[in-house]
Scaffold this motif. Structure first.
Motif, PDB file in Angstrom:
ATOM      1  N   ARG A  28      -1.508  -8.538 -13.605  1.00 37.85           N
ATOM      2  CA  ARG A  28      -1.053  -7.362 -12.865  1.00 37.85           C
ATOM      3  C   ARG A  28      -2.188  -6.771 -12.045  1.00 37.85           C
ATOM      4  O   ARG A  28      -1.996  -6.331 -10.909  1.00 37.85           O
ATOM      5  N   GLY A  29      -3.398  -6.796 -12.607  1.00 42.20           N
ATOM      6  CA  GLY A  29      -4.559  -6.300 -11.874  1.00 42.20           C
ATOM      7  C   GLY A  29      -4.857  -7.131 -10.646  1.00 42.20           C
ATOM      8  O   GLY A  29      -5.209  -6.593  -9.587  1.00 42.20           O
ATOM      9  N   VAL A  30      -4.700  -8.453 -10.775  1.00 45.42           N
ATOM     10  CA  VAL A  30      -4.914  -9.349  -9.638  1.00 45.42           C
ATOM     11  C   VAL A  30      -3.909  -9.061  -8.539  1.00 45.42           C
ATOM     12  O   VAL A  30      -4.252  -8.996  -7.355  1.00 45.42           O
ATOM     13  N   VAL A  31      -2.636  -8.872  -8.922  1.00 49.36           N
ATOM     14  CA  VAL A  31      -1.578  -8.574  -7.955  1.00 49.36           C
ATOM     15  C   VAL A  31      -1.849  -7.255  -7.257  1.00 49.36           C
ATOM     16  O   VAL A  31      -1.735  -7.136  -6.028  1.00 49.36           O
ATOM     17  N   ASP A  32      -2.221  -6.236  -8.039  1.00 51.69           N
ATOM     18  CA  ASP A  32      -2.503  -4.924  -7.451  1.00 51.69           C
ATOM     19  C   ASP A  32      -3.688  -4.988  -6.494  1.00 51.69           C
ATOM     20  O   ASP A  32      -3.663  -4.370  -5.424  1.00 51.69           O
ATOM     21  N   THR A  33      -4.712  -5.724  -6.874  1.00 50.46           N
ATOM     22  CA  THR A  33      -5.875  -5.874  -6.002  1.00 50.46           C
ATOM     23  C   THR A  33      -5.494  -6.551  -4.694  1.00 50.46           C
ATOM     24  O   THR A  33      -5.961  -6.153  -3.612  1.00 50.46           O
ATOM     25  N   ALA A  34      -4.635  -7.559  -4.787  1.00 49.35           N
ATOM     26  CA  ALA A  34      -4.172  -8.251  -3.583  1.00 49.35           C
ATOM     27  C   ALA A  34      -3.385  -7.298  -2.685  1.00 49.35           C
ATOM     28  O   ALA A  34      -3.512  -7.343  -1.456  1.00 49.35           O
ATOM     29  N   ARG A  35      -2.577  -6.429  -3.293  1.00 51.05           N
ATOM     30  CA  ARG A  35      -1.813  -5.458  -2.510  1.00 51.05           C
ATOM     31  C   ARG A  35      -2.733  -4.456  -1.827  1.00 51.05           C
ATOM     32  O   ARG A  35      -2.529  -4.106  -0.659  1.00 51.05           O
ATOM     33  N   VAL A  36      -3.722  -3.977  -2.565  1.00 50.67           N
ATOM     34  CA  VAL A  36      -4.679  -3.029  -1.993  1.00 50.67           C
ATOM     35  C   VAL A  36      -5.391  -3.656  -0.801  1.00 50.67           C
ATOM     36  O   VAL A  36      -5.450  -3.072   0.289  1.00 50.67           O
ATOM     37  N   ASN A  37      -5.932  -4.843  -0.985  1.00 51.00           N
ATOM     38  CA  ASN A  37      -6.651  -5.514   0.094  1.00 51.00           C
ATOM     39  C   ASN A  37      -5.726  -5.850   1.258  1.00 51.00           C
ATOM     40  O   ASN A  37      -6.140  -5.805   2.422  1.00 51.00           O
ATOM     41  N   GLY A  38      -4.469  -6.181   0.932  1.00 49.40           N
ATOM     42  CA  GLY A  38      -3.504  -6.496   1.978  1.00 49.40           C
ATOM     43  C   GLY A  38      -3.191  -5.296   2.852  1.00 49.40           C
ATOM     44  O   GLY A  38      -3.138  -5.405   4.087  1.00 49.40           O
ATOM     45  N   GLY A 181       8.714   6.249   0.377  1.00 48.87           N
ATOM     46  CA  GLY A 181       7.566   5.515  -0.129  1.00 48.87           C
ATOM     47  C   GLY A 181       7.966   4.420  -1.100  1.00 48.87           C
ATOM     48  O   GLY A 181       8.944   4.544  -1.826  1.00 48.87           O
ATOM     49  N   LYS A 182       7.203   3.340  -1.118  1.00 43.33           N
ATOM     50  CA  LYS A 182       7.430   2.264  -2.073  1.00 43.33           C
ATOM     51  C   LYS A 182       6.102   1.719  -2.591  1.00 43.33           C
ATOM     52  O   LYS A 182       6.009   0.572  -2.998  1.00 43.33           O
ATOM     53  N   ILE A 183       5.072   2.556  -2.549  1.00 45.32           N
ATOM     54  CA  ILE A 183       3.759   2.145  -3.035  1.00 45.32           C
ATOM     55  C   ILE A 183       3.338   3.096  -4.140  1.00 45.32           C
ATOM     56  O   ILE A 183       3.311   4.312  -3.948  1.00 45.32           O
ATOM     57  N   LYS A 184       2.990   2.550  -5.303  1.00 46.69           N
ATOM     58  CA  LYS A 184       2.665   3.381  -6.450  1.00 46.69           C
ATOM     59  C   LYS A 184       1.336   4.119  -6.261  1.00 46.69           C
ATOM     60  O   LYS A 184       0.456   3.677  -5.533  1.00 46.69           O
ATOM     61  N   VAL A 185       1.242   5.248  -6.978  1.00 43.06           N
ATOM     62  CA  VAL A 185       0.065   6.099  -6.871  1.00 43.06           C
ATOM     63  C   VAL A 185      -1.226   5.320  -7.109  1.00 43.06           C
ATOM     64  O   VAL A 185      -2.211   5.493  -6.384  1.00 43.06           O
ATOM     65  N   GLY A 186      -1.236   4.453  -8.124  1.00 39.35           N
ATOM     66  CA  GLY A 186      -2.441   3.702  -8.435  1.00 39.35           C
ATOM     67  C   GLY A 186      -2.928   2.854  -7.279  1.00 39.35           C
ATOM     68  O   GLY A 186      -4.142   2.728  -7.055  1.00 39.35           O
ATOM     69  N   ILE A 187      -1.996   2.262  -6.529  1.00 37.09           N
ATOM     70  CA  ILE A 187      -2.355   1.465  -5.350  1.00 37.09           C
ATOM     71  C   ILE A 187      -2.981   2.367  -4.296  1.00 37.09           C
ATOM     72  O   ILE A 187      -4.004   2.036  -3.685  1.00 37.09           O
ATOM     73  N   HIS A 188      -2.348   3.535  -4.071  1.00 42.91           N
ATOM     74  CA  HIS A 188      -2.889   4.474  -3.091  1.00 42.91           C
ATOM     75  C   HIS A 188      -4.302   4.912  -3.454  1.00 42.91           C
ATOM     76  O   HIS A 188      -5.178   5.008  -2.588  1.00 42.91           O
ATOM     77  N   ILE A 189      -4.529   5.190  -4.731  1.00 46.81           N
ATOM     78  CA  ILE A 189      -5.855   5.638  -5.175  1.00 46.81           C
ATOM     79  C   ILE A 189      -6.905   4.564  -4.887  1.00 46.81           C
ATOM     80  O   ILE A 189      -8.008   4.860  -4.410  1.00 46.81           O
ATOM     81  N   ASP A 190      -6.558   3.309  -5.161  1.00 43.64           N
ATOM     82  CA  ASP A 190      -7.502   2.218  -4.917  1.00 43.64           C
ATOM     83  C   ASP A 190      -7.762   2.019  -3.419  1.00 43.64           C
ATOM     84  O   ASP A 190      -8.894   1.733  -3.002  1.00 43.64           O
ATOM     85  N   ILE A 191      -6.706   2.161  -2.609  1.00 43.78           N
ATOM     86  CA  ILE A 191      -6.882   2.058  -1.152  1.00 43.78           C
ATOM     87  C   ILE A 191      -7.781   3.183  -0.667  1.00 43.78           C
ATOM     88  O   ILE A 191      -8.717   2.975   0.109  1.00 43.78           O
ATOM     89  N   ASP A 192      -7.493   4.396  -1.135  1.00 44.28           N
ATOM     90  CA  ASP A 192      -8.270   5.568  -0.745  1.00 44.28           C
ATOM     91  C   ASP A 192      -9.738   5.402  -1.117  1.00 44.28           C
ATOM     92  O   ASP A 192     -10.645   5.765  -0.355  1.00 44.28           O
ATOM     93  N   ALA A 193      -9.985   4.831  -2.296  1.00 42.18           N
ATOM     94  CA  ALA A 193     -11.361   4.646  -2.756  1.00 42.18           C
ATOM     95  C   ALA A 193     -12.135   3.696  -1.847  1.00 42.18           C
ATOM     96  O   ALA A 193     -13.350   3.850  -1.667  1.00 42.18           O
ATOM     97  N   LYS A 194     -11.453   2.718  -1.276  1.00 42.70           N
ATOM     98  CA  LYS A 194     -12.128   1.745  -0.417  1.00 42.70           C
ATOM     99  C   LYS A 194     -12.282   2.254   1.020  1.00 42.70           C
ATOM    100  O   LYS A 194     -13.225   1.873   1.718  1.00 42.70           O
ATOM    101  N   ILE A 195     -11.344   3.105   1.458  1.00 39.83           N
ATOM    102  CA  ILE A 195     -11.395   3.611   2.827  1.00 39.83           C
ATOM    103  C   ILE A 195     -12.207   4.896   2.915  1.00 39.83           C
ATOM    104  O   ILE A 195     -12.992   5.094   3.842  1.00 39.83           O
TER     105      ILE A 195
END
Length: 248
Positions: A28-38, A181-195
């Motif tokens: 699940r972590g790998v999938v989430d990371t791929a979504r964040v990077n995508g 929206g269709k993106i979970k909070v955790g994904i947004h947090i990870d995107i925000d952290a990188k941007i």
């Protein structure tokens, strides 16, 4: 005599269960990371497309004056001037100009997605993902649209952006702005952290829909484990610098 499980057998079962759980969370972590990077990759892609278009033609896609369209050889739907696009006023004044934005980016090969339809007169809702707006390759069922004026309200503060790139999906047939929206909070947090910085949904370049924001604290509601889903948006300037409408 009835035989039960030995301590060793129970231990083996527990270990196997633990391994399976670890594999599940790792996958699940790998999938989430791929979504964040995508998502970050797509933000960069569409941001660069819009900027490259402006650099070449001197105007935003969808906001190109007629004389420039004719001089540069725009044809077909990409040359439609039914909107206020003839003004070249550095703004998307209506939904048709945002239609033309994607049509022109596609026709002039600034994006690989094929977007081509007749925006004149402005077609009825909805704007379909994949037909009128590019689909996201990172999050199934979502698509991208440029927003002329996007707002995030937190408590007494309203943060406004004249230029924003949003990822979401239509709430209903009348929703042309992909405000579901269709993106979970955790994904947004990870995107925000990188941007930008983590846990900053109303400041910096990346922000989210109000349903994912604590209205009092102004932070992500529920944190990374929250099941909430919301839209994501990317703005070119920090929101703290544009608490009123920003004009580039």
């Amino acid at each position: 005599m009835k035989k039960g499980f030995s301590i060793i057998e129970l231990s083996i079962v527990i270990v196997i269960i633990g391994v399976l759980i670890s594999i599940f969370f790792f996958a699940r972590g790998v999938v989430d990371t791929a979504r964040v990077n995508g998502i970050i990759s797509e933000i960069t892609y569409f941001k660069n497309a819009q900027e490259s278009f402006r650099e070449k033609y001197g105007f935003r896609p969808g906001d190109v004056p007629v004389n420039v369209l004719n001089a540069q050889g725009f044809t077909g739907n990409s040359a439609d001037t039914c909107a206020i696009s003839t003004l070249g006023n550095n703004s998307w004044d209506n939904i048709t100009e945002r239609d033309l934005t994607w049509i022109q980016l596609s026709a002039q090969k600034f994006i690989r997605q094929q977007i081509d339809f007749d925006p004149c007169p402005s077609p009825a809702a909805p704007r379909n993902i994949g037909t009128h707006r590019p689909a996201s390759e990172a999050i199934t069922g979502t698509g991208w649209t440029y927003m002329n004026l996007d707002q995030v309200v937190v408590g007494a503060n309203t943060y406004s952006f004249l230029y924003a790139l949003r990822v979401g999906q239509p709430k209903n047939l009348a929703d042309t702005d992909f405000s579901q929206g269709k993106i979970k909070v955790g994904i947004h947090i990870d995107i925000d952290a990188k941007i930008d910085s983590p846990f900053t949904p109303t400041s910096g370049k990346y922000y989210v829909g109000t349903e994912c924001i604590d209205p009092i604290a102004g932070i992500y509601y529920g944190g990374k484990t929250s099941p909430l889903e919301c839209i994501g948006g990317y703005a070119e300037v920090p929101s703290e610098e544009i608490e009123s409408t920003y004009t580039p």
